[in-house]
Structures are given as C-alpha cells and as structure tokens.
Design a protein around this motif. Sequence first.
Motif, PDB file in Angstrom:
ATOM      1  N   ASP A 265      -7.202   4.494  -2.199  1.00 44.43           N
ATOM      2  CA  ASP A 265      -8.444   5.199  -1.939  1.00 44.43           C
ATOM      3  C   ASP A 265      -9.590   4.198  -1.917  1.00 44.43           C
ATOM      4  OD1 ASP A 265      -9.131   4.697  -4.649  1.00 44.43           O
ATOM      5  OD2 ASP A 265      -8.229   6.589  -5.274  1.00 44.43           O
ATOM      6  N   VAL A 266     -10.774   4.696  -1.620  1.00 42.83           N
ATOM      7  CA  VAL A 266     -11.933   3.822  -1.457  1.00 42.83           C
ATOM      8  C   VAL A 266     -12.217   3.032  -2.729  1.00 42.83           C
ATOM      9  CG1 VAL A 266     -14.392   3.769  -0.986  1.00 42.83           C
ATOM     10  CG2 VAL A 266     -12.925   5.338   0.280  1.00 42.83           C
ATOM     11  N   ALA A 267     -12.091   3.685  -3.890  1.00 40.32           N
ATOM     12  CA  ALA A 267     -12.367   3.013  -5.158  1.00 40.32           C
ATOM     13  C   ALA A 267     -11.444   1.809  -5.353  1.00 40.32           C
ATOM     14  CB  ALA A 267     -12.215   3.994  -6.315  1.00 40.32           C
ATOM     15  N   ASP A 268     -10.201   1.911  -4.878  1.00 40.56           N
ATOM     16  CA  ASP A 268      -9.263   0.801  -5.002  1.00 40.56           C
ATOM     17  C   ASP A 268      -9.732  -0.405  -4.197  1.00 40.56           C
ATOM     18  OD1 ASP A 268      -7.594   2.410  -6.539  1.00 40.56           O
ATOM     19  OD2 ASP A 268      -6.483   3.130  -4.803  1.00 40.56           O
ATOM     20  N   VAL A 269     -10.197  -0.155  -2.980  1.00 39.33           N
ATOM     21  CA  VAL A 269     -10.656  -1.251  -2.126  1.00 39.33           C
ATOM     22  C   VAL A 269     -11.887  -1.912  -2.727  1.00 39.33           C
ATOM     23  CG1 VAL A 269     -11.407  -1.900   0.181  1.00 39.33           C
ATOM     24  CG2 VAL A 269      -9.730  -0.076  -0.097  1.00 39.33           C
ATOM     25  N   ILE A 270     -12.803  -1.110  -3.239  1.00 39.30           N
ATOM     26  CA  ILE A 270     -13.996  -1.664  -3.871  1.00 39.30           C
ATOM     27  C   ILE A 270     -13.603  -2.492  -5.091  1.00 39.30           C
ATOM     28  CG2 ILE A 270     -16.109  -1.074  -5.129  1.00 39.30           C
ATOM     29  CD1 ILE A 270     -16.498   1.262  -3.248  1.00 39.30           C
ATOM     30  N   SER A 271     -12.612  -2.023  -5.845  1.00 36.75           N
ATOM     31  CA  SER A 271     -12.145  -2.758  -7.025  1.00 36.75           C
ATOM     32  C   SER A 271     -11.584  -4.121  -6.642  1.00 36.75           C
ATOM     33  CB  SER A 271     -11.080  -1.955  -7.769  1.00 36.75           C
ATOM     34  OG  SER A 271     -11.616  -0.776  -8.321  1.00 36.75           O
ATOM     35  N   LEU A 272     -10.969  -4.200  -5.471  1.00 34.54           N
ATOM     36  CA  LEU A 272     -10.434  -5.483  -5.012  1.00 34.54           C
ATOM     37  C   LEU A 272     -11.532  -6.534  -4.960  1.00 34.54           C
ATOM     38  CD1 LEU A 272      -8.125  -7.199  -3.682  1.00 34.54           C
ATOM     39  CD2 LEU A 272      -8.974  -6.351  -1.492  1.00 34.54           C
ATOM     40  N   PHE A 273     -12.711  -6.140  -4.467  1.00 37.69           N
ATOM     41  CA  PHE A 273     -13.791  -7.098  -4.300  1.00 37.69           C
ATOM     42  C   PHE A 273     -14.504  -7.419  -5.617  1.00 37.69           C
ATOM     43  CE2 PHE A 273     -13.126  -5.628   0.018  1.00 37.69           C
ATOM     44  CZ  PHE A 273     -13.073  -6.844   0.680  1.00 37.69           C
ATOM     45  N   GLU A 274     -14.056  -6.806  -6.697  1.00 42.17           N
ATOM     46  CA  GLU A 274     -14.527  -7.189  -8.018  1.00 42.17           C
ATOM     47  C   GLU A 274     -13.684  -8.323  -8.586  1.00 42.17           C
ATOM     48  OE1 GLU A 274     -14.366  -3.589 -10.231  1.00 42.17           O
ATOM     49  OE2 GLU A 274     -16.111  -2.683  -9.238  1.00 42.17           O
ATOM     50  N   CYS A 275     -12.622  -8.693  -7.862  1.00 41.58           N
ATOM     51  CA  CYS A 275     -11.709  -9.739  -8.328  1.00 41.58           C
ATOM     52  C   CYS A 275     -12.186 -11.142  -7.953  1.00 41.58           C
ATOM     53  CB  CYS A 275     -10.316  -9.514  -7.751  1.00 41.58           C
ATOM     54  SG  CYS A 275      -9.523  -7.981  -8.272  1.00 41.58           S
ATOM     55  N   GLY A 276     -13.198 -11.238  -7.129  1.00 38.18           N
ATOM     56  CA  GLY A 276     -13.677 -12.548  -6.698  1.00 38.18           C
ATOM     57  C   GLY A 276     -14.697 -12.413  -5.599  1.00 38.18           C
ATOM     58  N   TYR A 277     -14.996 -13.536  -4.963  1.00 35.18           N
ATOM     59  CA  TYR A 277     -15.980 -13.543  -3.874  1.00 35.18           C
ATOM     60  C   TYR A 277     -15.338 -14.015  -2.572  1.00 35.18           C
ATOM     61  CZ  TYR A 277     -20.274 -14.526  -1.264  1.00 35.18           C
ATOM     62  OH  TYR A 277     -21.270 -14.534  -0.314  1.00 35.18           O
ATOM     63  N   SER A 278     -14.391 -14.947  -2.673  1.00 37.51           N
ATOM     64  CA  SER A 278     -13.728 -15.498  -1.499  1.00 37.51           C
ATOM     65  C   SER A 278     -12.325 -14.909  -1.369  1.00 37.51           C
ATOM     66  CB  SER A 278     -13.649 -17.018  -1.596  1.00 37.51           C
ATOM     67  OG  SER A 278     -12.992 -17.566  -0.472  1.00 37.51           O
ATOM     68  N   PHE A 279     -12.023 -14.372  -0.180  1.00 39.76           N
ATOM     69  CA  PHE A 279     -10.735 -13.737   0.074  1.00 39.76           C
ATOM     70  C   PHE A 279     -10.114 -14.291   1.355  1.00 39.76           C
ATOM     71  CE2 PHE A 279     -13.133 -10.953  -2.589  1.00 39.76           C
ATOM     72  CZ  PHE A 279     -12.220 -10.301  -3.404  1.00 39.76           C
ATOM     73  N   GLN A 280      -8.800 -14.184   1.442  1.00 39.80           N
ATOM     74  CA  GLN A 280      -8.080 -14.652   2.624  1.00 39.80           C
ATOM     75  C   GLN A 280      -7.236 -13.511   3.182  1.00 39.80           C
ATOM     76  OE1 GLN A 280      -7.921 -17.933   4.187  1.00 39.80           O
ATOM     77  NE2 GLN A 280      -6.960 -16.621   5.726  1.00 39.80           N
ATOM     78  N   PHE A 281      -7.217 -13.395   4.512  1.00 48.02           N
ATOM     79  CA  PHE A 281      -6.372 -12.417   5.189  1.00 48.02           C
ATOM     80  C   PHE A 281      -5.168 -13.130   5.786  1.00 48.02           C
ATOM     81  CE2 PHE A 281      -5.043 -10.384   9.175  1.00 48.02           C
ATOM     82  CZ  PHE A 281      -4.705  -9.117   8.719  1.00 48.02           C
ATOM     83  N   VAL A 282      -3.988 -12.563   5.581  1.00 51.86           N
ATOM     84  CA  VAL A 282      -2.760 -13.100   6.180  1.00 51.86           C
ATOM     85  C   VAL A 282      -1.925 -11.926   6.675  1.00 51.86           C
ATOM     86  CG1 VAL A 282      -2.666 -15.226   4.818  1.00 51.86           C
ATOM     87  CG2 VAL A 282      -1.618 -13.131   3.924  1.00 51.86           C
ATOM     88  N   GLN A 283      -1.053 -12.185   7.626  1.00 53.23           N
ATOM     89  CA  GLN A 283      -0.173 -11.131   8.108  1.00 53.23           C
ATOM     90  C   GLN A 283       1.136 -11.720   8.622  1.00 53.23           C
ATOM     91  OE1 GLN A 283      -1.553  -8.937  11.565  1.00 53.23           O
ATOM     92  NE2 GLN A 283      -2.821 -10.653  12.258  1.00 53.23           N
ATOM     93  N   ALA A 284       2.178 -10.907   8.560  1.00 52.17           N
ATOM     94  CA  ALA A 284       3.500 -11.314   9.021  1.00 52.17           C
ATOM     95  C   ALA A 284       4.145 -10.126   9.709  1.00 52.17           C
ATOM     96  CB  ALA A 284       4.359 -11.776   7.844  1.00 52.17           C
ATOM     97  N   SER A 285       5.015 -10.397  10.672  1.00 55.04           N
ATOM     98  CA  SER A 285       5.666  -9.314  11.404  1.00 55.04           C
ATOM     99  C   SER A 285       7.101  -9.685  11.739  1.00 55.04           C
ATOM    100  CB  SER A 285       4.900  -8.987  12.683  1.00 55.04           C
ATOM    101  OG  SER A 285       4.915 -10.095  13.573  1.00 55.04           O
ATOM    102  N   ALA A 286       7.866  -8.667  12.070  1.00 53.20           N
ATOM    103  CA  ALA A 286       9.248  -8.877  12.480  1.00 53.20           C
ATOM    104  C   ALA A 286       9.608  -7.798  13.493  1.00 53.20           C
ATOM    105  CB  ALA A 286      10.188  -8.813  11.285  1.00 53.20           C
TER     106      ALA A 286
END
Length: 209
Positions: free
Chosen positions: A103-124
Amino acid sequence: MKYQLDKSQINDLSCAALYRPNIDYFPPAIIACFIISDGWDVQALLELKGKAGADILVGLQTDDHKYERLDIIEGIVRCQPDEVNDVIALLDAKSASTIIGIDVADVISLFECGYSFQFVQASATGESEFHMIKTATYKMIGLLTNARNTKGVLIGTQSVQSLPLEAFAYISDAIEGLLSNDNAFTYLSSSMTDEPNCFRLKAVYAEEK
C-alpha cells in the motif's frame, strides 16, 4: 518479506505519478516523481508538491551528474532513461493486481530508509513458468549483490497470470537469504503484463550511506 492484502483502492488518488516542468495540469498523487535533469528548482518543486497534493517528492536521476541535495526531496532513485516508466509503475501501489501487494504507506516507508536509491530489473522468457521465475530470480540476486546491507528494498513481480504462493515464497526466500540486515524493510508486490512467455522482477533498494 511482508505479505498483505492490497488495500490501495480505498481512495481515487494515484499513488505515484511522473511530472514534467511547464505542465498546465497537476493530476493529484501521493508520491510526486520528477526527473532531476529536467531543471527543477526549489520553488518549482514546492509548487509541484502543493498543486499535486503530494505527501513526498521523489527525484529520478537518469545521468551521472552530481546534483545538490535538497531537503524537500525524500529520495533519489537512480535509473536509466528508458527505465523511468518502470520505476513509476513499481512505486505505484495501485498497480498491484493480486492479493500479494503493497500500500501507499509501505512505499513511503521505503523512502525513510535512506536518500539514495537504485533501480534494477531482471527478466526471463520461456515456456516454463517455474524456469522463468528461477532464472529471473538468479539474475536479480546478482544485481542485488551490492545491496547486502541495504535498509530497504521493494521487489515487484510482473507476469502474465497470477503466481502461486509458492513462487512468491521462492523469490522472497532467495532475496532475504542475500540480505545481511535482519531489520531491512522488504516488500514484495505483483502486477500483470500482456507480454506472453515472460517474467520480470523489478527492485528499488536503498543504497548504503
């Protein structure tokens, strides 16, 4: 790893939306995302946050330029230019399409973990669902090697059909086995795609300070 019912349909607000400068209409969203290289200044960001009614601002960095840190921004997500829409989709809690969701609160909580984030993705790709899940998970583990000590990670799955709980358990066990921080914020969400014979894993994680 947190498993929960997706309750994000409780209101009509978008969870995450991308805004570009000089737009005439600011559709409301809880998380206002913008591309840093678009030239936003502090005043423009304050106006964006106010007009969009956003709780937080998240910048997307698509180049290697060093930008001044702004206190009004909750976090910066580094990604490639062609990955911008993927980041927005992952942060959009309302895109979760099964009972495994965030939910939205979870995503907001993620950004309380730091300031710099990295996006990665993998597929098959392939005919066997389990083989695709196993292959994409193996690739994702390799991409998350530098995130062993992360304080937060958001994982999103994307498949043609709803995955069985055993598949989510396999993915979460593999990722949690990699992380050395027992208190890491870890969430797993799912969404659907119309791309046949394809399985994708996407992640945003907090980089070490």
